[in-house]
Design a protein around this motif. Sequence first.
Motif, PDB file in Angstrom:
ATOM      1  N   MET A   1       0.860  -1.251  -0.099  1.00  0.00           N
ATOM      2  CA  MET A   1      -0.105   0.113  -0.449  1.00  0.00           C
ATOM      3  C   MET A   1       1.025   0.927   0.257  1.00  0.00           C
ATOM      4  O   MET A   1       1.613   1.584   1.037  1.00  0.00           O
ATOM      5  CB  MET A   1      -0.585   0.255   1.434  1.00  0.00           C
ATOM      6  N   LEU A   2       0.568   2.216  -1.093  1.00  0.00           N
ATOM      7  CA  LEU A   2       1.514   3.228  -0.718  1.00  0.00           C
ATOM      8  C   LEU A   2       0.391   4.600  -0.393  1.00  0.00           C
ATOM      9  O   LEU A   2       0.026   5.072  -1.193  1.00  0.00           O
ATOM     10  CB  LEU A   2       2.277   3.637  -2.418  1.00  0.00           C
ATOM     11  N   ALA A   3       0.887   4.931   0.536  1.00  0.00           N
ATOM     12  CA  ALA A   3      -0.365   6.383   0.650  1.00  0.00           C
ATOM     13  C   ALA A   3      -0.380   6.814   0.148  1.00  0.00           C
ATOM     14  O   ALA A   3       1.301   7.903  -0.952  1.00  0.00           O
ATOM     15  CB  ALA A   3       0.453   6.672   2.689  1.00  0.00           C
ATOM     16  N   ASP A   4      -1.157   7.406  -0.253  1.00  0.00           N
ATOM     17  CA  ASP A   4      -1.843   9.071  -1.035  1.00  0.00           C
ATOM     18  C   ASP A   4      -1.584  10.405  -0.344  1.00  0.00           C
ATOM     19  O   ASP A   4      -1.375  10.222   0.845  1.00  0.00           O
ATOM     20  CB  ASP A   4      -3.590   8.831  -1.523  1.00  0.00           C
TER      21      ASP A   4
ATOM     22  N   GLN B   1      -3.427  10.508   3.019  1.00  0.00           N
ATOM     23  CA  GLN B   1      -3.101   9.542   3.913  1.00  0.00           C
ATOM     24  C   GLN B   1      -1.518  10.041   4.431  1.00  0.00           C
ATOM     25  O   GLN B   1      -0.847  10.082   5.739  1.00  0.00           O
ATOM     26  CB  GLN B   1      -2.990   8.222   3.454  1.00  0.00           C
ATOM     27  N   ARG B   2      -0.752  10.705   3.655  1.00  0.00           N
ATOM     28  CA  ARG B   2       0.458  10.849   4.121  1.00  0.00           C
ATOM     29  C   ARG B   2       0.379  12.442   5.349  1.00  0.00           C
ATOM     30  O   ARG B   2       1.414  11.922   6.357  1.00  0.00           O
ATOM     31  CB  ARG B   2       1.406  11.435   2.903  1.00  0.00           C
TER      32      ARG B   2
END
Lengths: 156, 351
Positions: A1-4, A7-8
């Motif tokens: 999962m790569l945070a957008d 979310q970051r």
Amino acid sequence: MLADQQQRSWYQRIRARHIPKAPVVRNLLLAFVVGGSLTAIGQIFMDFFLGRGAPLEKAGAYTAVVIVLLGALLTGLGIYDEIVRIGGMGAALPISGFANAVTSAALEYRREGWILGVGAKIFTIAGPVLVYGILGSIVVGIIYLVLRIPIPGGTG
Amino acid sequence: MGEGVAIASHTEGRRGRTMRVAEAWISAAVTVAGPTEVRGPLGAAFDVPLRDDLLGERSWERAEWRMGQRAVGLLAQRLGVAITDFDLMLAGDLTNQITASTFAARELDIPFLGTFTACATFVEALGLAALLCDGGYAHLICVAVTSHHHVVERQYRFPTELGNQRPPCAQWTATGAAAFAVRAGAGEHPLARIEGFTPGRVIDYRITDPFDMGSAMAPAAADTLTAHLEDMGRQPGEYGALYTGDLGRVGVPICEELLRDRGIDVRLHDCGIELYDPGHQDVHAGGSGTACSALVFGSSVLPRLTQDWSAVCLVGTGALHSPTTYQQRESIPAVAHAISVCRPDLPKGGA
């Protein structure tokens, strides 16, 4: 999962509540004391060479040689990294810190041999200082040349 | 989370993201610890305390694989078997191309599988060993991990003698090796039974500071632990302790906060925090490294499991960056794997 992005920034806010702050005042004081002590030692050698009748320029060069030698020696004895751990930039910035950067790389990469180890990697830490230091002096030199500014003590 | 499809199996099978294990036991453990680790609070509990982190070798790298060999040799000795009696060796470490593990294995003559998820490698290898034993593919597996402070420093950061001031969130890579025997069936004097293994997802909340791995790994730990507890059908209170691998003093409170947001109120133990004494040892936010969780698990958690606790969960945490990725300004992905172990005398399926 790569945070957008959303979310970051949500996570950065949580992190900010828990990340410890560096003890800036203590670090600054220690840098002042350690850096000051190193330069005081330099001054002692400077006065010694001046007292022996060395001209100002030569005395400065001799002092630099002694401090570089001391930095390299203390690196080899495993002491200089402890001095920087306490003194931070107060110990890393003087020329003894530069000696530490070169010597520590030489020691570390000796195990990969004289050519691919020491030869290739001795400037891994000090390299950027040399590259941009020399580049800076070339740029300044060109400016002096173009604007025809006389260099004090220069022959041209 | 928890939306996985149930797969039929001859053993306990899979529930959600967790692989339930019935017949895998930890039957012996050996820890070899470096000088800094020996000066820490667990110093007296290590099987082989080292005085010299070079082991009289000519490089840190050679010292690291020698430590691994010593751990595996002593493990076989403790079990009363020959090294070649292991059906398989699962090992991993932090060096490029996991050479510490492969170089240790080249003199051991056992089939070798390399594992790597940085500091989560130990739990990954232990979980895979449990599955292989439970599935009937092996009787006795050797799980080994190593890490060496100076090997990691020169590979990920700077020459070891370079002076630099580390930020308070930085962690200290542990020097040590640990080997564990995983057996299909209890055998004599088992230390623990493995109950379930949850492999983690790779999670990246775009932390870019390589000195702050606690923040990078905390979301992965929270994600895997949530899934593991749900799949095992347990409340945190049913465990004697919930351990994270090396979140450190920064990652632990972040992970606890993330878990609270999901309704899980828990106080985490952390191997990285327990390995060193913060009062006397300048390790900043705590320990890290492949050997970190394995050293604490072998020397402190397993003994307490038979005395004080009925079950323990360990969440291994790994930061999956390399010097190249952070120099190219990529963020730090992280992964966490969870494993539950219980006292060997507890009945199966008790949860």
